[in-house]
Scaffold this active site. Sequence first.
Site, PDB file in Angstrom:
ATOM      1  N   LEU A 107       0.874  -1.168   0.000  1.00  9.11           N
ATOM      2  CA  LEU A 107       0.000   0.000   0.000  1.00  9.11           C
ATOM      3  C   LEU A 107       0.911   1.218   0.000  1.00  9.11           C
ATOM      4  O   LEU A 107       1.941   1.223   0.683  1.00  9.11           O
ATOM      5  CB  LEU A 107      -0.873   0.034   1.263  1.00  9.11           C
ATOM      6  CG  LEU A 107      -2.081  -0.894   1.325  1.00  9.11           C
ATOM      7  CD1 LEU A 107      -2.681  -0.881   2.731  1.00  9.11           C
ATOM      8  CD2 LEU A 107      -3.143  -0.493   0.309  1.00  9.11           C
ATOM      9  N   ASP A 108       0.557   2.261  -0.757  1.00 10.03           N
ATOM     10  CA  ASP A 108       1.418   3.431  -0.775  1.00 10.03           C
ATOM     11  C   ASP A 108       1.354   4.157   0.574  1.00 10.03           C
ATOM     12  O   ASP A 108       0.484   3.905   1.400  1.00 10.03           O
ATOM     13  CB  ASP A 108       1.074   4.360  -1.946  1.00 10.03           C
ATOM     14  CG  ASP A 108      -0.301   4.991  -1.843  1.00 10.03           C
ATOM     15  OD1 ASP A 108      -0.628   5.561  -0.779  1.00 10.03           O
ATOM     16  OD2 ASP A 108      -1.049   4.951  -2.840  1.00 10.03           O
ATOM     17  N   LYS A 109       2.300   5.063   0.766  1.00 14.79           N
ATOM     18  CA  LYS A 109       2.467   5.742   2.050  1.00 14.79           C
ATOM     19  C   LYS A 109       1.188   6.426   2.512  1.00 14.79           C
ATOM     20  O   LYS A 109       0.859   6.424   3.711  1.00 14.79           O
ATOM     21  CB  LYS A 109       3.605   6.766   1.945  1.00 14.79           C
ATOM     22  CG  LYS A 109       3.869   7.539   3.220  1.00 14.79           C
ATOM     23  CD  LYS A 109       5.020   8.514   3.039  1.00 14.79           C
ATOM     24  CE  LYS A 109       5.256   9.328   4.298  1.00 14.79           C
ATOM     25  NZ  LYS A 109       6.374  10.300   4.121  1.00 14.79           N
ATOM     26  N   SER A 111      -1.912   5.680   1.832  1.00 14.59           N
ATOM     27  CA  SER A 111      -3.069   4.798   1.984  1.00 14.59           C
ATOM     28  C   SER A 111      -2.953   4.010   3.280  1.00 14.59           C
ATOM     29  O   SER A 111      -1.876   3.886   3.855  1.00 14.59           O
ATOM     30  CB  SER A 111      -3.168   3.834   0.796  1.00 14.59           C
ATOM     31  OG  SER A 111      -3.334   4.538  -0.412  1.00 14.59           O
TER      32      SER A 111
END
Length: 244
Positions: A107-109, A111
């Site tokens: 998951l990106d930072k 999210s």
Amino acid sequence: MESQGQEKVRINKYLAANGICSRREADRLIEQGRVTVNGRIAVMGDKADSADVVTVNGKKIGVENKKAVLAFYKPKGVVCTERDRHAEKIITDMVNYPIRVTYAGRLDKDSEGLLLLTNDGDLIHEMMKGSGNHEKEYIVKTDKEINPDFLDKMERGVYLKELDITTKPCKTKQTGKYTFRIILTQGVNRQIRRMCQTLGYEAKAIKRIRVMNITLDNLQAGKFRELTKEETAMLYHMCGLKER
């Protein structure tokens, strides 16, 4: 469970099976000369089993018979990668577990939500295969009101110019004036944000609430739990693997 007399396997598969990293990352470690087998720097094609002494960055690894799978609630602001020296907080800072585990599907930072962590490289490989069409479900909050046309375009697939791809058809459901659920079966980098942006929206918040048969439920941000036997068995079955 494999015995001490197991057949030797390629060193990249051996590292993955021990939860060190993915096979692709193992190849990079080998190319960089950071892996040894019985005191000798490993090369592509080398094989190993539990009788061999294998090290990564000088640290000895051993066969870990117990395969662990955890559900972790990644808070917003935490970085998945373990190699970002500039990150304020990474996953390994938050998961204090006796067996080394790594994530299957980042998951990106910005999210938050469910991450599955495991020491089974084969499970990670199967979960990440695009051909598996494994479902991941999210709740998304946008910067302006959602309309049926927006959801219809999301469902049919969005052409992402910067990547020159069209996303796979997906399922959506509006849950509020500014919120909707979306179920994806592919793992394009920052996919939801890119899709929204292409259609003139901004994804202000993204929360993953399900990966295949595992749900976030009442797990608190920054906490993790071991999967139940039933959950683990179903996950392996859905990936076409035998539970170990």
